[in-house]
Design an enzyme around this catalytic site. Structure first.
Site, PDB file in Angstrom:
ATOM      1  N   TYR A 128       0.829  -1.210   0.000  1.00 13.70           N
ATOM      2  CA  TYR A 128       0.000   0.000   0.000  1.00 13.70           C
ATOM      3  C   TYR A 128       0.864   1.263   0.000  1.00 13.70           C
ATOM      4  O   TYR A 128       0.974   1.958  -0.992  1.00 13.70           O
ATOM      5  CB  TYR A 128      -0.909   0.009   1.241  1.00 13.70           C
ATOM      6  CG  TYR A 128      -2.271  -0.608   1.034  1.00 13.70           C
ATOM      7  CD1 TYR A 128      -2.445  -1.724   0.224  1.00 13.70           C
ATOM      8  CD2 TYR A 128      -3.391  -0.082   1.661  1.00 13.70           C
ATOM      9  CE1 TYR A 128      -3.694  -2.292   0.052  1.00 13.70           C
ATOM     10  CE2 TYR A 128      -4.652  -0.646   1.488  1.00 13.70           C
ATOM     11  CZ  TYR A 128      -4.794  -1.747   0.689  1.00 13.70           C
ATOM     12  OH  TYR A 128      -6.030  -2.300   0.529  1.00 13.70           O
ATOM     13  N   GLU A 244     -13.689  -5.519   9.398  1.00  7.52           N
ATOM     14  CA  GLU A 244     -13.102  -6.109  10.602  1.00  7.52           C
ATOM     15  C   GLU A 244     -12.385  -5.069  11.450  1.00  7.52           C
ATOM     16  O   GLU A 244     -11.274  -5.286  11.902  1.00  7.52           O
ATOM     17  CB  GLU A 244     -12.110  -7.217  10.205  1.00  7.52           C
ATOM     18  CG  GLU A 244     -12.765  -8.510   9.813  1.00  7.52           C
ATOM     19  CD  GLU A 244     -13.588  -9.110  10.948  1.00  7.52           C
ATOM     20  OE1 GLU A 244     -13.037  -9.330  12.029  1.00  7.52           O
ATOM     21  OE2 GLU A 244     -14.785  -9.339  10.733  1.00  7.52           O
ATOM     22  N   GLU A 385      -3.968  11.581  13.454  1.00 10.77           N
ATOM     23  CA  GLU A 385      -4.421  12.880  12.947  1.00 10.77           C
ATOM     24  C   GLU A 385      -5.449  12.687  11.823  1.00 10.77           C
ATOM     25  O   GLU A 385      -6.428  13.434  11.732  1.00 10.77           O
ATOM     26  CB  GLU A 385      -3.221  13.681  12.428  1.00 10.77           C
ATOM     27  CG  GLU A 385      -2.277  14.199  13.520  1.00 10.77           C
ATOM     28  CD  GLU A 385      -1.293  13.147  14.021  1.00 10.77           C
ATOM     29  OE1 GLU A 385      -1.310  12.001  13.518  1.00 10.77           O
ATOM     30  OE2 GLU A 385      -0.492  13.472  14.918  1.00 10.77           O
TER      31      GLU A 385
END
Lengths: 398, 374
Positions: A128, A244, A385
């Site tokens: 990712y 999940e 954040e």
């Protein structure tokens, strides 16, 4: 309003405890208890035990090998596993890519990958993040260009957790550089043994090799390894991020960490008494306990909503923020409770290659590295954040 | 009231700052750690040439008579560079004790070479059950035939692997605290050396040996007073070192926020992160004030000195933790890695609190004396 677990849920808890007492290998349990790092073999050995019992994939539909547990039962299972010092299930296959394959994958993909995930033939990692795309994941640059029945993939992924053990990677790539940010992204399944893939370790500040950089250089990936339609990768990514999430607070771990902290504070001397009798330190433990109590009920509220059919949305951000903060505070207090004994860095012991420490040293050895390791909890999976931005936007409408 | 530095102090500050900037960038620092040996490093010899090793000691014992402010300036610079030299644990603390408690022969043998940079020393006081309490060791010393027999075990003795001799605390026959001078090659002294997580060097030491009567440097009240003085100096020095490291951690974090682009804009344009950065800066400036308070309190009467030093150490322990944690958080994943400089500052800022009493220990001192302290 009733916060009690049902008789059936309590019976389930007993069943889980009995299983853990019988099935969890004591060498692995001991390493987890002392905060030592597990080898790939140890992870796989434990996950094979879970699979033999049919409990490796609580989040899957029953027809694919899931347990059919309710969210509350899953929660009980996680809590008991943490209390028993069982290893955390490596999530990338069973809890991350599998639900995406089940939801968006082809029949061929399901038939091929799902059994291999359950029986631990494949070790998955996550492609990712990139050097320039962390919290801002959609700005990722790794590109996949079509060449007949293949994509040619070029780019760099980073923070690839346990990628050094992986033979499969699920990967977000840009298949359309003209489309706007999210629209040009696709979701590919990549065999890590394909030529052109290089995995380089990133050593973290606790001295661990947990994450990696993955370089992709003209890597040929069959088009049939794409999950979902071309350009629909962001839908898969979002699904994965919201799936999940009820375990995201890490409550089982937090409870175990609080028990451990109290244990440390009882053992540690402080001005002629036990540290836990020091009023100022005791107060800090007490405050952590209050936070844990509140978080547990909040977590149960979200679980109950999920059990009754509501999909957890932005509430999971709340659980992640407070859960990560709590676990960080507990690791902070544990480190501080150990005083000067938290200073040594027994790297060989932590790697499982040194049995010369005495009991007290072994008991203290992992505290500082774990404190630093836990800093990741408020950074990964969308930094806190970012989670606050989500709460502001989605819940508060700001 | 005057917060300005004297000309001499400004020169000292510039000298050490320049030295650290030239000789201890992250790569040089890594090399210093990897090449660590029991003989003094080239950097340590430069310290000696510049008089930095003589600075903390009185002229009577061959020192330069530096005060708390001189020490603060030196330690702040060492903190800014995360200099991996045991200035405090190998020189200042054991040296102060030796200067005050040793006889002429002991000073000639151990203190003069220390100030000249030929060897280092270490204070071995910590034990498995002592936590931050120096006055109640279980290592015991029994006297017979004009000799001392010492038995016990010390843990996490900072700088012991580099020390030519150790100052060892022990409980004497009559339950009185004693301090012994022990050459490191003594038979019956077994060390296990290791690094700490913040790249210091330390040992666990098994003690089972016999020493001549003269090895006892001091005991009882006389020793307690000297230890209190040395520890107050040590704590004030750690406060200053932390301030130096906080400065660098704040600078690096600010640079990163300005440079790192996410969502099409530098992170430094996000108001939530601006405010966090401001909070780091506020912690730094408040900590700097507390380090000054500690440094200027070292010549006060003992009780007043210890109260202020405890207050500063408690305050800075907490402030340093805030800066360390936010420095990592604002660097994101990068802040978690060994190759990122700020991670090393964060490690030191967290673990510096585990030396000579942490924020909880010193806050308890302040709590206990709250309504009687001046």
């Amino acid at each position: 309003m009733n916060l009690q677990f049902t008789t059936a849920e309590n019976a389930f808890r007993d069943e889980v405890r009995t299983f853990l007492a019988e099935a969890l290998p004591s060498d692995i349990q001991n390493k987890v208890r002392l905060g030592q790092r597990l080898s790939a073999e140890e992870h796989v050995r434990w996950q094979n035990r879970l699979n033999e019992r049919g409990w490796l994939a609580p989040g899957w539909p029953v027809e694919h090998g899931g347990t059919g547990w309710s969210p509350v039962e899953k929660y009980i299972f996680e809590e008991e596993c943490a209390a028993a010092h069982a290893p955390t299930i490596v999530p990338f296959g069973v809890n991350m890519v599998a639900p995406v394959i089940i939801r968006f994958g082809s029949e061929d993909q399901k038939r091929f990958y799902l059994p291999r995930i359950l029986n631990n033939t494949d070790w998955w990692c996550q492609g990712y993040s990139e050097p320039g795309a962390g919290s801002d994941l959609a700005s990722l640059k790794t590109r996949a260009e079509r060449d007949g029945d293949y994509y040619i993939v070029n780019g760099q992924k980073t923070w690839t957790t346990l990628g050094q053990h992986a033979n499969q990677m699920f990967c977000l790539v840009r298949t359309d550089s003209q489309a706007k940010k999210q629209a040009g992204i696709s979701f590919l399944l990549i065999d890590m043994n394909t030529p052109g893939i290089t995995v380089r370790p990133i050593i973290t500040l606790d001295g661990a090799h947990e994450v990696n950089e993955v370089f992709l250089d003209d890597v040929r990936v069959p088009v049939k390894n794409r999950v979902g339609d071309e350009g629909e990768g962001w839908t898969c990514a979002k699904f994965l991020l919201t799936h999940e999430r009820t375990g995201i607070a890490g409550l089982g771990h937090a409870k175990q960490a609080l028990r451990h902290l109290k244990d440390v504070a009882r053992r540690q001397p402080h001005r002629g008494r036990a540290l836990i009798e020091s009023w100022s330190f005791r107060e800090q433990i007490a405050r952590a306990e209050l936070e844990l109590m509140a978080l547990e009920v909040t977590n149960l509220r979200v679980l109950a909503a999920a059990r009754d059919g509501g999909a957890p949305g932005a509430e999971s951000s709340l659980l992640k923020i407070r859960g990560s903060e709590l676990r960080q505070r507990l690791s902070d207090l544990t480190r501080r409770a150990l005083g000067p004994q938290a200073l040594p860095f027994f790297a060989d012991f932590l790697a499982g290659n040194d049995d010369s420490l005495d009991e007290e040293q072994a008991f203290a050895a992992a505290a500082s590295t774990q404190y630093f390791n836990r800093r990741k909890l408020s950074i990964y999976g969308g930094a806190n954040e970012i989670q606050k931005n989500i709460v502001a936007k989605t819940i508060l409408g700001m | 009231m005057d917060f300005s530095l004297s000309d001499e102090q400004r020169m000292l500050d510039e000298t050490v700052s320049r030295l650290v900037a030239d000789r201890c960038n992250p790569e040089q620092r890594r090399a210093l750690i990897n090449e660590r040996s029991t003989s003094p490093s080239p950097l340590w010899r430069t310290f000696a040439e510049l008089g930095l090793l003589a600075m903390p000691f009185s002229e009577a014992v061959g020192g330069l008579g530096g005060d708390g402010i001189d020490m603060m300036l030196i330690m702040q610079s060492l903190g800014r560079g995360l200099v991996p030299e045991a200035y405090l644990d190998g020189l200042v603390i054991p040296g102060m004790l030796l200067a005050r408690l040793g006889d002429d022969a002991q000073r000639d043998r151990w203190l003069i070479p220390l100030l000249e940079g030929q060897h280092q020393l270490a204070l071995a006081w910590h034990e498995a059950s002592s936590r931050y309490e120096i006055n109640t060791p279980t290592t015991c010393a029994t006297r017979s035939d004009n000799r001392w027999k010492l038995q016990g075990r010390k843990q996490v003795v900072l700088n012991a692997p580099n020390a030519a001799a150790l100052l060892v605390t022990a409980r004497l026959d009559d339950d009185v605290l004693g301090l012994f001078l022990v050459p490191s090659e003594s038979e019956g002294l077994r060390r296990r050396d290791y690094a700490t997580l913040d790249d210091q060097y330390a040992s666990d030491i098994d003690i089972d040996f016999t020493l001549p009567a003269s090895a006892l440097l001091a005991s009882g009240e006389n020793l307690r007073t000297a230890l209190d003085e040395a520890l107050a100096m040590g704590r004030a020095a750690l406060c200053a070192e932390a301030v130096g490291a906080m400065e660098r951690a704040c600078e690096q974090t600010l640079d990163y926020l300005k440079e790192r682009q996410q969502f099409g804009t530098p992170l430094s344009r996000q108001q939530a992160l601006q405010h966090r950065m401001v909070d780091m800066y506020l912690h730094l400036e408040q900590a700097r004030s507390m380090a000054i308070l500690a440094a200027t309190s070292l010549t006060l009467p003992d009780e007043q000195r210890d109260y202020r030093v405890a207050a500063a150490k408690a305050y800075i322990g907490e402030a340093a933790q805030f800066v360390a944690e936010q420095a990592i958080q604002l660097h994101g994943g990068m802040g978690m890695t060994e190759e990122c400089s700020v991670a090393h500052y964060a490690k030191r800022l967290i673990l510096i609190d585990h030396a000579l009493g942490d924020r909880d220990y010193h806050l308890d001192t302040v709590i206990a004396r709250l309504d009687t302290a001046a």
